[in-house]
Scaffold this active site. Structure first.
Site: not given
Ligand SMILES: *Cc1c(COP(=O)(O)O)cnc(C)c1O
Length: 422
Positions: A128, A232-233, A382
């Protein structure tokens, strides 16, 4: 045998679904809206509404500061212990705090300090972007000789353990990866990659954001050192809900949180002027948690525990297989490519399709067809399947509407330029 493409087959699969009752646990106001973005922002659990009313009216409104002692102060540990059950970890190895990005920073800095003299961190280009930014920022602080090695994904969607092995050696302090890749849905072999890192004397840190709640995990069994992840996912904790972090028990005293704060102090309410760190994982807390958001996580986690992760994974595999089967029959002929692994063993709970007009097709799905997927640059649509509430009929209807967007050429009126949050 070719997959039946009729809606009756989807309905039959829904009737056979042993988890079907959980859909009713979520707020689904408009049955025509198909939500396939639960891997970005999970739906609202009905139970969460009552929990939030209680937190606001009774706890904040009436109990005021006394609520810290009732329920609030121990919430990072209490909810962490529940999340631990989703991770295959012990109750005292997980705590809820801050955001995923911030937790990643804390654990990366702690890991680098625990491996002095080693100046390489290994990740891959499927990670990410926020994780890559955090890593670069952390390495900049660590010193000029530190380097980030980003292993390439030759096929654009996967990185094998063999490909990683070539970059992991006696200079490696830390290997850190997204367990499930946010774009392609590729899933690393956690045990094998963890083992690779350990054989070289490096630590491993997994980002579980796109895995937790969608599949069983075995952090303790795989001897994982460190992990972070999002609530939150698939955990359905609500927008911006705080994240979790995992530190294996035997590392908790050896590793040091780089951001010292009073919530990581042994006796925060003694207000001592020296930092005397709390024992165990608690010292990875820093400041006051976002308590309302923290409390909102619990109902969604409870639902996942009730449903059971192996059943959720079974349904998720069946659903992604179903979607891939419909792609083969109906979407491939319209120019869509499968940008996720074909073999479910290597696939998480979302599926990506590529199309040169992907951005405009995504717009048409959202604006005209009441289908909410999301778009990932450059051409990737997606579809996130949250097995706790996604139905087979949702998947069937999504493909039917997608075919309509193409055959009726509805996407052509949308501009080619991109804008906004997707
Ligand atoms: C959604 C996601 C995040 C989100 O990070 P935040 O700090 O909560 O914004 C981080 N890493 C991955 C792999 C994600 O999918």
């Amino acid at each position: 045998m070719p997959l039946p493409i009729d809606v009756d087959y989807a309905r039959q699969l829904d009737r056979q679904d042993v988890l079907a009752r959980f859909r009713g646990e979520f707020v689904i106001d408009d049955p025509d809206v198909i939500y396939l973005d639960g891997n970005s922002l999970g739906r609202l659990p009905r139970r969460c509404i009552g929990r939030m009313h209680d937190a606001i009216d009774r706890q904040w409104g009436e109990r005021l500061i006394r609520a810290w002692g009732d329920d609030w102060f121990g919430a990072p540990q209490r909810i962490g212990a529940k999340i631990a059950q989703l991770l295959g970890a012990a109750a005292d190895e997980v705590i809820v705090a801050d955001s995923t990005s911030v937790n990643l920073f804390k654990l990366v800095m702690a890991a680098l300090q625990a491996r002095p003299g080693r100046t390489r961190v290994v990740t891959d280009e499927l990670n990410f972007p926020s994780d890559l930014y955090v890593l670069r920022g952390a390495l900049r602080l660590a010193g000029a000789d530190y380097r980030l090695e980003v292993v390439r994904a030759d096929d654009g969607m996967s990185v094998s353990a063999d490909a990683l092995a070539g970059s992991i050696d006696e200079r490696t302090a830390l290997v850190t990866l997204s367990h499930t890749a946010f774009k392609s849905g590729y899933v690393h072999d956690m045990a094998q990659v963890t083992n690779l890192a350990h054989r070289a004397g490096a630590l491993i840190l997994w980002d579980l954001s796109h895995s937790v709640g969608a599949m069983p995990l075995s952090l303790d069994e795989a001897a994982v050192d460190l992990a972070v992840g999002c609530t939150y996912k698939y955990l359905n904790g609500g927008p911006g809900a705080p994240a979790f972090l995992y530190v294996r028990r035997d590392l908790q005293e050896r590793l040091v949180n780089p951001v010292w704060g009073w919530f990581g102090q042994r006796e925060p309410f003694d207000f001592g002027l020296e930092y005397d760190r709390a024992p165990g994982i608690a010292h990875f807390l820093t400041g006051t948690p976002a308590t309302l958001s923290l409390l909102a996580i619990e109902p969604g986690v409870d639902l996942l525990l009730e449903a059971g992760l192996s059943r959720l994974r079974e349904k998720s595999v069946q659903q992604t297989e179903y979607l891939v089967g419909l792609w083969e029959a109906l979407l491939q002929p319209l120019g869509f490519t499968l940008n996720s692994p074909r073999d479910s063993k290597w696939r998480g709970s979302h599926v990506s399709f590529g199309h040169a007009d992907g951005w405009r097709i995504d717009r048409a799905l959202i604006e005209e067809m009441n289908v909410l997927p999301d778009f990932r640059h450059p051409d990737n649509i997606r579809f996130g399947i949250a097995p706790i509430y996604t139905s087979f009929a949702d998947i069937h209807e999504t493909v039917r509407r997608l075919v309509a967007v193409m055959t009726e050429r509805r996407y052509e009126k949308y501009p080619v330029e991109r804008a906004g949050v997707t």
